[in-house]
Design an enzyme around this catalytic site. Structure first.
Site, PDB file in Angstrom:
ATOM      1  N   ASP A 105      17.869 -33.475  -8.267  1.00 21.96           N
ATOM      2  CA  ASP A 105      18.335 -34.499  -7.096  1.00 21.96           C
ATOM      3  C   ASP A 105      17.449 -35.472  -6.467  1.00 21.96           C
ATOM      4  O   ASP A 105      17.885 -36.490  -6.294  1.00 21.96           O
ATOM      5  CB  ASP A 105      18.267 -33.162  -5.557  1.00 21.96           C
ATOM      6  CG  ASP A 105      19.890 -32.142  -6.246  1.00 21.96           C
ATOM      7  OD1 ASP A 105      20.356 -32.463  -6.689  1.00 21.96           O
ATOM      8  OD2 ASP A 105      19.967 -30.974  -5.551  1.00 21.96           O
ATOM      9  N   ARG A 152      25.203 -36.219  -4.678  1.00 17.46           N
ATOM     10  CA  ARG A 152      23.953 -37.352  -3.633  1.00 17.46           C
ATOM     11  C   ARG A 152      24.290 -38.328  -3.856  1.00 17.46           C
ATOM     12  O   ARG A 152      23.807 -38.750  -2.963  1.00 17.46           O
ATOM     13  CB  ARG A 152      22.737 -36.543  -4.743  1.00 17.46           C
ATOM     14  CG  ARG A 152      22.330 -35.044  -4.859  1.00 17.46           C
ATOM     15  CD  ARG A 152      21.693 -34.530  -4.054  1.00 17.46           C
ATOM     16  NE  ARG A 152      22.118 -33.722  -3.760  1.00 17.46           N
ATOM     17  CZ  ARG A 152      22.006 -32.453  -3.101  1.00 17.46           C
ATOM     18  NH1 ARG A 152      22.797 -32.424  -2.345  1.00 17.46           N
ATOM     19  NH2 ARG A 152      21.863 -31.050  -2.965  1.00 17.46           N
ATOM     20  N   SER A 208      18.829 -19.200  -4.036  1.00 16.55           N
ATOM     21  CA  SER A 208      18.927 -21.354  -3.361  1.00 16.55           C
ATOM     22  C   SER A 208      20.943 -21.319  -3.765  1.00 16.55           C
ATOM     23  O   SER A 208      20.888 -21.744  -4.973  1.00 16.55           O
ATOM     24  CB  SER A 208      17.917 -22.077  -4.622  1.00 16.55           C
ATOM     25  OG  SER A 208      18.446 -23.340  -3.543  1.00 16.55           O
ATOM     26  N   ASP A 226      13.691 -26.633   5.096  1.00 13.98           N
ATOM     27  CA  ASP A 226      13.190 -27.205   4.014  1.00 13.98           C
ATOM     28  C   ASP A 226      13.632 -28.440   4.448  1.00 13.98           C
ATOM     29  O   ASP A 226      12.428 -29.432   5.141  1.00 13.98           O
ATOM     30  CB  ASP A 226      13.863 -27.322   2.611  1.00 13.98           C
ATOM     31  CG  ASP A 226      13.339 -26.238   2.358  1.00 13.98           C
ATOM     32  OD1 ASP A 226      12.521 -25.115   1.842  1.00 13.98           O
ATOM     33  OD2 ASP A 226      14.207 -26.756   0.776  1.00 13.98           O
TER      34      ASP A 226
HETATM   35  N1  ARG Z   1      21.952 -27.618 -11.004  1.00 15.53           N
HETATM   36  C1  ARG Z   1      22.781 -28.858 -10.519  1.00 15.53           C
HETATM   37  C2  ARG Z   1      22.052 -30.153 -10.662  1.00 15.53           C
HETATM   38  O1  ARG Z   1      21.227 -30.232 -11.060  1.00 15.53           O
HETATM   39  C3  ARG Z   1      22.968 -28.369  -9.325  1.00 15.53           C
HETATM   40  C4  ARG Z   1      21.593 -28.120  -7.580  1.00 15.53           C
HETATM   41  C5  ARG Z   1      21.875 -27.598  -7.045  1.00 15.53           C
HETATM   42  N2  ARG Z   1      20.648 -28.558  -5.611  1.00 15.53           N
HETATM   43  C6  ARG Z   1      20.270 -27.453  -5.250  1.00 15.53           C
HETATM   44  N3  ARG Z   1      19.091 -28.412  -4.492  1.00 15.53           N
HETATM   45  N4  ARG Z   1      20.184 -26.599  -4.765  1.00 15.53           N
HETATM   46  O2  ARG Z   1      23.703 -30.628 -10.187  1.00 15.53           O
END
Ligand code: ARG
Length: 407
Positions: free
Chosen positions: A125, A96, A176, A17
């Site tokens: 994110d 993040r 993922s 990505d």
């Molecule tokens: N659902 C979790 C969150 O929103 C994990 C997200 C994981 N992010 C990713 N880009 N795979 O914090």
């Protein structure tokens, strides 16, 4: 928005990505810089720099941010017992804002006007990156190529091949994954069916409870001012303690979470998490708080904890409310000191003991022995006044909801 001639710092993971993002930025006429951060995700960072430069980055930075992550993000999360939905220890959500902060720092170093990330338009994110950047560097513009360009996986693969970007050659995992020192998330593929039990290939940090050792493992976590400082009596820096506890608790099948989560963008998603140390630490920390904090503080703190978790989840880390809640939480932690003993056994973690030098528990008061110092005679008068409003109401109205009471 034209990116022609703009310097852009991209949060780069080395994966498909963000590699595609990097190339795309270059093709827009931008001067892209790549920033890879180690938050303890355990991926090799070695060839990331070479790969980024190969694809077309003007420069690439690989930085170790583990210490800062633990000190400034994980530690406050522990003090606040921050679990979203009561289950998710927020490792991605805590990571993040730090990545965004580091992007801003790098942007200042190279004189960039833009920062970029590889988040899609469906997750949390993107919100965390965008809002954090807005909170700390409102003059910078955020670019999200994957979201704005709306490429799907096969298109990305095609684009990568066309532009000589190495694509994964091994059979692609259907999942993922996102990970750092505080936990690992697994989404997508067969897990999108909330009724599908995750198969063992999903997990990396935890054993299946049925394959865990037959002997229980006791582990003692010691805290000072609300933070873990020692494991089984051995003093360790928090980052090392977490890594070590991940191994110990994970081996015993502790730390798996399977939940339906409410994303900020309105979607319900099915999430699998592995976070052995995080869950064990929060469990032990909460336990120690029950021994060292007053009833009032404990009751009030629960509501603060929930709000804290929501702010973290919702990308509002660098906001006045979060700072104010931090002040409250920090104040409560001054006396949270002591040791909690957990019994890890085939997927479960049970508190079996706790000690604190300044425990508010007083055996002389609590004991059922006749020599208790608790003044039982005072109880009757206390109850007479405590129950006065109830007695008053009953006298006037003849009791409440009598008809629903069992006759
Ligand atoms: N659902 C979790 C969150 O929103 C994990 C997200 C994981 N992010 C990713 N880009 N795979 O914090």
């Amino acid at each position: 928005m034209t990116l022609e001639g703009k310097k852009v710092v991209l949060a780069y993971s080395g994966g498909l990505d963000t590699s595609v993002c990097l190339k795309w930025l270059e093709q827009q006429g931008a001067t892209p810089y790549a920033l890879y951060l180690d938050l303890g995700q355990g991926e090799p960072a070695n060839d990331v720099k070479a790969k980024a430069l190969d694809i077309g980055a003007a420069d690439a930075f690989v930085r170790d941010a583990k210490e800062e992550f633990v000190r400034e993000y994980v530690a406050p999360g522990i003090k606040a017992n921050a679990l979203y939905g009561g289950k998710y220890p927020l490792f991605t959500a805590l990571g993040r804002p730090l990545i965004a902060k580091k992007l801003v720092e790098a942007a200042r170093e190279v004189g960039a006007t833009h920062v970029a990330h590889g988040s899609t338009g469906k997750g949390n994110d993107q919100v965390r990156f965008d809002v954090t950047t807005a909170s700390i560097a409102p003059d910078l513009t955020v670019v999200a190529p994957v979201r704005d360009w709306n490429m799907n996986r096969p298109e990305e693969m095609e684009y990568a091949k066309e532009h000589g970007i190495p694509v994964p050659t091994t059979k692609e995992s259907p999942y993922s994954v996102d990970a750092n020192l505080w936990g690992r998330s697994i989404e997508a593929g067969p897990l999108e069916d909330p009724d599908h039990e995750p198969t063992e290939d999903v997990f990396e940090l935890t054993s299946a409870p049925e394959d865990a050792p037959d002997e229980p493992r006791y582990v003692e976590i010691s805290f000072e001012e609300g933070l873990p400082t020692a494991l089984d009596g051995e003093e360790l820096p928090l980052g090392e303690l977490i890594a070590s506890l991940n191994t110990i608790a994970g081996e015993h099948g502790v730390g798996r979470v399977d939940m339906i989560e409410d994303r900020l963008v309105g979607i319900k998603s099915r999430e699998i998490y592995e976070c052995p140390a995080a869950l064990a630490i929060v469990q032990a920390h909460r336990e120690l708080e029950t021994l060292t904090l007053t009833k009032d503080v404990l009751r009030f703190k629960v509501s603060v904890e929930q709000r804290y978790a929501e702010l973290t989840y919702d990308g509002l880390w660098f906001t006045p409310l979060k700072a104010a809640l931090d002040a409250f939480v920090t104040e409560t932690q001054k006396t949270v000191m002591g040791t909690v003993r957990l019994k890890l056994y085939k997927g479960s973690s049970t508190v079996v003991g706790r000690t604190a030098p300044r425990a508010l528990y007083n055996k002389d008061l609590a004991t059922y022995d006749p020599n208790s110092t608790f003044d039982e005679a005072a109880a009757a008068g206390f109850i007479a006044l405590w129950g006065l409003p109830a007695r008053q109401w009953a006298g006037v109205h003849g009791g409440i909801e009598q008809e629903t009471m069992v006759q």
